[in-house]
Structures are given as structure tokens and as C-alpha cells.
Design a protein around this motif. Structure first.
Motif, PDB file in Angstrom:
ATOM      1  N   GLU A 114       0.821  -1.206   0.000  1.00  0.00           N
ATOM      2  CA  GLU A 114       0.000   0.000   0.000  1.00  0.00           C
ATOM      3  C   GLU A 114       0.855   1.256   0.000  1.00  0.00           C
ATOM      4  OE1 GLU A 114      -0.741  -2.397   2.393  1.00  0.00           O
ATOM      5  OE2 GLU A 114      -2.783  -3.002   1.962  1.00  0.00           O
ATOM      6  N   THR A 115       1.876   1.312   0.877  1.00  0.00           N
ATOM      7  CA  THR A 115       2.706   2.518   0.979  1.00  0.00           C
ATOM      8  C   THR A 115       3.495   2.772  -0.298  1.00  0.00           C
ATOM      9  OG1 THR A 115       2.845   2.284   3.380  1.00  0.00           O
ATOM     10  CG2 THR A 115       4.493   3.679   2.321  1.00  0.00           C
ATOM     11  N   PRO A 116       4.248   1.770  -0.839  1.00  0.00           N
ATOM     12  CA  PRO A 116       4.964   2.058  -2.078  1.00  0.00           C
ATOM     13  C   PRO A 116       4.037   2.438  -3.230  1.00  0.00           C
ATOM     14  CG  PRO A 116       5.801   0.044  -1.096  1.00  0.00           C
ATOM     15  CD  PRO A 116       4.589   0.445  -0.318  1.00  0.00           C
ATOM     16  N   ALA A 117       2.867   1.827  -3.297  1.00  0.00           N
ATOM     17  CA  ALA A 117       1.939   2.171  -4.370  1.00  0.00           C
ATOM     18  C   ALA A 117       1.412   3.592  -4.198  1.00  0.00           C
ATOM     19  CB  ALA A 117       0.774   1.181  -4.403  1.00  0.00           C
ATOM     20  N   ALA A 118       1.134   3.986  -2.956  1.00  0.00           N
ATOM     21  CA  ALA A 118       0.657   5.343  -2.700  1.00  0.00           C
ATOM     22  C   ALA A 118       1.733   6.367  -3.032  1.00  0.00           C
ATOM     23  CB  ALA A 118       0.219   5.484  -1.242  1.00  0.00           C
ATOM     24  N   VAL A 119       2.978   6.089  -2.661  1.00  0.00           N
ATOM     25  CA  VAL A 119       4.070   7.007  -2.976  1.00  0.00           C
ATOM     26  C   VAL A 119       4.276   7.077  -4.484  1.00  0.00           C
ATOM     27  CG1 VAL A 119       6.546   7.415  -2.726  1.00  0.00           C
ATOM     28  CG2 VAL A 119       5.198   6.767  -0.750  1.00  0.00           C
ATOM     29  N   GLY A 120       4.162   5.962  -5.169  1.00  0.00           N
ATOM     30  CA  GLY A 120       4.254   5.973  -6.624  1.00  0.00           C
ATOM     31  C   GLY A 120       3.153   6.824  -7.242  1.00  0.00           C
ATOM     32  N   GLY A 121       1.977   6.793  -6.644  1.00  0.00           N
ATOM     33  CA  GLY A 121       0.889   7.648  -7.112  1.00  0.00           C
ATOM     34  C   GLY A 121       1.200   9.113  -6.916  1.00  0.00           C
ATOM     35  N   VAL A 122       1.857   9.437  -5.805  1.00  0.00           N
ATOM     36  CA  VAL A 122       2.253  10.829  -5.551  1.00  0.00           C
ATOM     37  C   VAL A 122       3.285  11.271  -6.578  1.00  0.00           C
ATOM     38  CG1 VAL A 122       3.526  12.311  -3.962  1.00  0.00           C
ATOM     39  CG2 VAL A 122       1.649  10.923  -3.135  1.00  0.00           C
ATOM     40  N   MET A 123       4.202  10.373  -6.933  1.00  0.00           N
ATOM     41  CA  MET A 123       5.196  10.733  -7.941  1.00  0.00           C
ATOM     42  C   MET A 123       4.517  11.014  -9.275  1.00  0.00           C
ATOM     43  SD  MET A 123       8.463   8.410  -7.161  1.00  0.00           S
ATOM     44  CE  MET A 123       9.463   8.659  -5.706  1.00  0.00           C
ATOM     45  N   GLY A 124       3.446  10.321  -9.571  1.00  0.00           N
ATOM     46  CA  GLY A 124       2.697  10.587 -10.786  1.00  0.00           C
ATOM     47  C   GLY A 124       1.889  11.879 -10.704  1.00  0.00           C
ATOM     48  N   ARG A 125       1.471  12.247  -9.492  1.00  0.00           N
ATOM     49  CA  ARG A 125       0.681  13.471  -9.288  1.00  0.00           C
ATOM     50  C   ARG A 125       1.535  14.609  -8.744  1.00  0.00           C
ATOM     51  NH1 ARG A 125      -2.848  12.688  -5.084  1.00  0.00           N
ATOM     52  NH2 ARG A 125      -1.776  10.833  -4.433  1.00  0.00           N
ATOM     53  N   TRP A 126       2.839  14.533  -8.926  1.00  0.00           N
ATOM     54  CA  TRP A 126       3.758  15.525  -8.371  1.00  0.00           C
ATOM     55  C   TRP A 126       3.356  16.963  -8.721  1.00  0.00           C
ATOM     56  CZ3 TRP A 126       7.126  15.745  -4.623  1.00  0.00           C
ATOM     57  CH2 TRP A 126       8.114  16.730  -4.601  1.00  0.00           C
ATOM     58  N   PRO A 127       3.030  17.279  -9.980  1.00  0.00           N
ATOM     59  CA  PRO A 127       2.647  18.669 -10.283  1.00  0.00           C
ATOM     60  C   PRO A 127       1.422  19.154  -9.494  1.00  0.00           C
ATOM     61  CG  PRO A 127       3.107  17.492 -12.313  1.00  0.00           C
ATOM     62  CD  PRO A 127       3.115  16.474 -11.205  1.00  0.00           C
ATOM     63  N   GLN A 128       0.449  18.286  -9.240  1.00  0.00           N
ATOM     64  CA  GLN A 128      -0.714  18.693  -8.457  1.00  0.00           C
ATOM     65  C   GLN A 128      -0.362  18.873  -6.986  1.00  0.00           C
ATOM     66  OE1 GLN A 128      -0.934  15.924 -10.511  1.00  0.00           O
ATOM     67  NE2 GLN A 128      -2.095  16.848 -12.172  1.00  0.00           N
ATOM     68  N   MET A 129       0.614  18.099  -6.499  1.00  0.00           N
ATOM     69  CA  MET A 129       0.982  18.174  -5.078  1.00  0.00           C
ATOM     70  C   MET A 129       1.791  19.435  -4.752  1.00  0.00           C
ATOM     71  SD  MET A 129      -0.244  15.458  -3.550  1.00  0.00           S
ATOM     72  CE  MET A 129       0.671  15.434  -2.044  1.00  0.00           C
ATOM     73  N   VAL A 130       2.733  19.799  -5.645  1.00  0.00           N
ATOM     74  CA  VAL A 130       3.647  20.903  -5.328  1.00  0.00           C
ATOM     75  C   VAL A 130       3.375  22.149  -6.145  1.00  0.00           C
ATOM     76  CG1 VAL A 130       5.470  19.358  -4.587  1.00  0.00           C
ATOM     77  CG2 VAL A 130       5.407  20.111  -6.956  1.00  0.00           C
ATOM     78  N   GLY A 131       2.566  22.051  -7.165  1.00  0.00           N
ATOM     79  CA  GLY A 131       2.296  23.190  -8.022  1.00  0.00           C
ATOM     80  C   GLY A 131       3.102  23.085  -9.305  1.00  0.00           C
ATOM     81  N   PRO A 132       2.592  23.678 -10.386  1.00  0.00           N
ATOM     82  CA  PRO A 132       3.257  23.522 -11.681  1.00  0.00           C
ATOM     83  C   PRO A 132       4.638  24.178 -11.754  1.00  0.00           C
ATOM     84  CG  PRO A 132       1.378  25.016 -11.846  1.00  0.00           C
ATOM     85  CD  PRO A 132       1.347  24.427 -10.484  1.00  0.00           C
ATOM     86  N   GLU A 133       4.829  25.304 -11.051  1.00  0.00           N
ATOM     87  CA  GLU A 133       6.121  25.995 -11.134  1.00  0.00           C
ATOM     88  C   GLU A 133       7.228  25.187 -10.460  1.00  0.00           C
ATOM     89  OE1 GLU A 133       8.003  30.421 -10.422  1.00  0.00           O
ATOM     90  OE2 GLU A 133       6.106  29.889  -9.470  1.00  0.00           O
TER      91      GLU A 133
END
Length: 177
Positions: free
Chosen positions: A77-96
């Protein structure tokens, strides 16, 4: 005189959420095993395995359900969730920030997310934003999933080939002459 005991490698202590997930998975496995045993007894009385109108363990699953079941059974669960965050990185930190900083890897044991930036200025900026990002990531992933964000500048760490190094060696480009 007693000999000192060798230190055992420390395993990361599980938080309440991780313990609850493990307990839930164990309870589901026990319930599944009890249900399977009862089902086998019924089938033995009926004269063997038969197909019926209701779903059983032999029915095909949709791909998404099969992947979710595999992730849960293996404890990914944890590695899959972190992998999802890596895919959603622009939404998490902002486009700039996402344009200049990119996640590289996640160390599950140490709970460290490594991010590489394209300039030292952005690396410095991300180091200042790291506590906020850790809080945001833990909100999304669960408490304690990411403890530290390690930030690399444009060059990243120097590559080291092997554990032992000769004094004065210039690395793999060093010649004998």
C-alpha cells in the motif's frame, strides 16, 4: 566477562495506521480461510466442486480489482501510494515547482523521498519548503509515510563504484600511466 551482543538492524516501528492495516489484512485472511473451510465441507457433502450462480474464488476479476487485491495481499500500500504521488507531483507541489524539481526515489525503510532540482536556487527553495511538503504528503499518504525530503542539486551526488577507494584515485577514468 560477557561479550557484547551484536546490534540487530533496527526495523522501523509501525505507527497506528500501519498496525491497523496489518490487523485488517490478517483478519481478512482468517475470515477467508474459515469461509473456504466451510465451503469445502459443503462441496464434499454435495459430491465435489460445482459451478454455481454466485461468485466464488474461481471467477475472473476485473484488472483493477485484481491489482488492488495483489497490492493488499503483498502489503504494497505505501509504495503504491508514494508511486501515485510521484505521478501526481505537479498537483501536489504546483506547476512551477514541478517544472524545476522532480522526485527520483522513495526509500521505504528510512521513509525518505529524494527529489532532484535543475538548479541550486531551486534546490535551496525546496529545502526551505521541505517541512511543508512533508506535512502535505503525510496528509495524503498517511501519518509518517514520509519523514524527510532529501534534495539534490543539478549534479546530484557523485557516483561511487564500489565501497573501497584508493587514495588519490580519480575514479573510473583514472589510468595506470
Amino acid at each position: 566477562m560477557t561479550e557484547p551482543q551484536p546490534e540487530r538492524p533496527k526495523t522501523p516501528e509501525l505507527s497506528g495506521v500501519d498496525l491497523a492495516r496489518q490487523a485488517l489484512v490478517a483478519a481478512k485472511e482468517q475470515a477467508r480461510a474459515r469461509g473456504a473451510a466451510v465451503q469445502q465441507k459443503k462441496q464434499a457433502r454435495r459430491g465435489g466442486l460445482r459451478s454455481g450462480a454466485r461468485a466464488d474464488g474461481r471467477d475472473p476479476l476485473p484488472l483493477g480489482a485484481a491489482i488492488n487485491r495483489l497490492i493488499t495481499e503483498r502489503g504494497w500500500e505505501t509504495p503504491a501510494a508514494v508511486g501515485g504521488v510521484m505521478g501526481r507531483w505537479p498537483q501536489m507541489v504546483g506547476p512551477e515547482v514541478a517544472q524545476h524539481c522532480e522526485p527520483q526515489r522513495y526509500d521505504e525503510e528510512a521513509r525518505v523521498l529524494t527529489v532532484q532540482c535543475d538548479s541550486t536556487a531551486w534546490a535551496t527553495q525546496l529545502r526551505l519548503l521541505a517541512p511543508t511538503l512533508v506535512a502535505r504528503l503525510n496528509e495524503d499518504l498517511g501519518h509518517g509515510t514520509v519523514k524527510v525530503i532529501k534534495v539534490w542539486g543539478p549534479g546530484g551526488p557523485a557516483r561511487r563504484y564500489g565501497q573501497l577507494r584508493a587514495p588519490g584515485s580519480k575514479g573510473p577514468g583514472d589510468t595506470y600511466g
